[in-house]
Write an enzyme that holds these catalytic residues in place. Structure first.
Site, short mmCIF file in Angstrom:
data_model
loop_
_atom_site.label_atom_id
_atom_site.label_comp_id
_atom_site.label_asym_id
_atom_site.label_seq_id
_atom_site.Cartn_x
_atom_site.Cartn_y
_atom_site.Cartn_z
N GLU A 265 -2.94 10.40 0.90
CA GLU A 265 -4.12 9.52 0.84
C GLU A 265 -4.44 8.91 2.20
O GLU A 265 -5.60 8.75 2.56
CB GLU A 265 -3.90 8.40 -0.19
CG GLU A 265 -5.16 7.60 -0.52
CD GLU A 265 -5.47 6.43 0.43
OE1 GLU A 265 -6.63 6.00 0.47
OE2 GLU A 265 -4.56 5.96 1.14
N GLU A 266 -3.41 8.58 2.96
CA GLU A 266 -3.65 7.86 4.22
C GLU A 266 -4.23 8.74 5.32
O GLU A 266 -4.64 8.22 6.37
CB GLU A 266 -2.34 7.21 4.73
CG GLU A 266 -1.76 6.15 3.80
CD GLU A 266 -2.61 4.87 3.74
OE1 GLU A 266 -3.65 4.80 4.41
OE2 GLU A 266 -2.21 3.95 3.00
N ASP B 192 0.84 -1.20 0.00
CA ASP B 192 0.00 0.00 0.00
C ASP B 192 0.88 1.25 0.00
O ASP B 192 1.23 1.74 1.04
CB ASP B 192 -0.90 -0.07 1.25
CG ASP B 192 -1.98 0.98 1.27
OD1 ASP B 192 -2.10 1.74 0.31
OD2 ASP B 192 -2.69 1.04 2.28
#
Ligand SMILES: *[C@@H]1O[C@H](CO)[C@@H](O)[C@H](O)[C@H]1NC(C)=O
Ligand SMILES: *[C@@H]1O[C@H](CO)[C@@H](O)[C@H](O)[C@H]1NC(C)=O
Length: 407
Positions: free
Chosen positions: A171-172, A137
């Protein structure tokens, strides 16, 4: 992962058959794996993405792209560090691409803590495991996407100018990178005319038909402090909050056939100051995974139901604040040759507004079950399958609409 299964069953049948399964490594294996190693070697926990961004710009520039940084405004949240998305294309000039039809995207930030890259000893096969933070990821998606586009361009299977790349930060945590990229695209005049996006996230090499929506809520209970020997002189915020949580746990929130049930996680419960004090304040933090649409506004039905519950339990004592809500997110998954699935995690997809008719595809190597863990890892076979599958998806998008234009 699939190839792992094939090798395992071949071994049961004996060495001779196993040997016939000796693989033909794809020609791009070394390029792919060394790119991925370099990506994982660089720390890029959200906020700290500058170095990996610089590396990706250099890498893409060497491949012949125009690769630029889209700098985000500094924020306190990330210590005012310099952060930027990497946006790249072929054709056009350094200010804008010509008229790409497809954007291919992954994110370059990771969750903490940093875990160094490692790989199984011995000869590399499709069963070899690669470990490290971001290996799943989302750096293997990024590496596979770049290699897939390169392959198609080298083999003249697509027009190189049709594809633009966007590798985004944040994004996280907040999705600020993708929102900035979406705004950049929306501000282009004349418009770019993008028809579709392929977004990389771990989907175990399947094509996602969508993911659940999400909403974070904080529920507060306000009571009145008193000596615990005389509870009738006060009002227990903990008791009110617990009754509200019981109601929430026994409520069925609407689901749908495509996305399953809406679920709720009571992630934090806090309340009171001491065993012998009637608690004045209590708070619960909830995450809903929403299984009904639409993406914009699909959370409204959950908010209404939550309000109803709080009113029923104790409207004076209870209040709720919900944020960052969105309903279930649809993706296009009608492409031949793919297994499909629905995922329950959030992505950057809702943060990109491609406008009417824009198609979104969500696909990537690796498994979300290990993605944020201390044993984040995936097999070489999964990454290589992703290259082939990204090629298929890209050709599906570009091939499809090209033929309709030619008609
Ligand atoms: C971003 O790009 C501009 C223009 O090429 C350059 O001057 C600047 O140094 C870049 N910023 C970073 C952080 O790389
Ligand atoms: C959804 O909830 C119902 C009722 O609680 C349950 O029977 C069903 O198995 C759930 N469906 C899924 C897909 O989890």
């Amino acid at each position: 992962m699939r190839s792992g299964h094939v090798l395992a069953s071949a071994c049961l049948l004996g060495g001779a058959i196993a040997a016939t399964h000796q693989e033909n490594a794809p020609a791009y294996r070394d390029e792919l794996l060394s790119f991925l190693k370099d990506l994982v070697d660089i720390h890029s926990i959200t906020g700290n993405e500058k170095q990996v961004g610089e590396f990706v710009i250099d890498y893409l520039t060497d491949l012949g792209y125009t690769a630029v940084n889209q700098t985000l405004p500094p924020t306190e949240r990330f210590d005012n560090l310099e952060r930027f998305n990497v946006v790249a294309w072929r054709g056009g000039d350094k200010h804008r691409p010509k008229n790409p039809r497809l954007v291919v995207s992954s994110h370059i930030d990771t969750v903490p803590p940093y875990i160094p890259y490692s790989i199984d000893d011995g000869e590399i096969t499709s069963d070899t495991e690669i470990r490290g933070r971001g290996s799943v990821d989302d750096k293997s998606s990024l590496a596979a996407q770049v290699v897939a586009v390169e392959e198609l361009v080298r083999n003249k299977e697509i027009n190189a100018e049709d594809v633009m790349l966007a590798f985004v930060v944040g994004e996280e945590v907040t999705g600020d990178g993708m929102r900035a990229f979406s705004n950049l695209v929306a501000a282009m005049d004349p418009p770019l005319g993008l028809e579709a996006g392929i977004f990389g996230e771990p989907t175990v090499n399947k094509l996602a038909c969508g993911h659940k929506g999400h909403m974070a809520c904080t529920i507060r209970a306000r009571g009145k402090a008193a000596h615990s020997g005389y509870p009738w002189l006060g009002k227990s915020a903990n008791e009110v909050l617990v009754r509200a949580m019981m109601e929430i746990m026994s409520t069925e929130f609407d689901g749908s056939e495509r996305f399953g049930n809406t679920t709720v996680n009571i992630g934090v419960l806090e309340g009171g100051v001491a065993a012998n004090v009637v608690p004045q304040d209590a708070v619960a933090k909830l995450a809903f995974r929403i299984a009904t649409g639409p993406q914009v506004g699909g959370q409204k039905a959950i908010i209404d139901k939550l309000d109803e519950i709080l009113k029923r339990v104790d409207p004076e004592a209870l209040s709720a604040e919900c944020e960052n809500g969105y309903g279930a997110v649809y993706c296009d998954c009608e492409v031949d040759g793919f297994e499909t699935l629905i995922v329950n995690y959030g992505t950057d997809l809702p943060n990109f507004d491609g406008g009417e008719g824009f198609k979104k595809y969500l696909y990537g190597p690796g498994n979300i079950f290990v993605a944020h863990s201390d044993h984040e890892a995936l097999k070489v076979g999964s990454i290589e399958k992703a290259v082939e599958d990204y090629k298929k998806l890209i050709k599906h998008v570009l091939g499809d609409s090209k033929s309709s234009v030619e008609l």
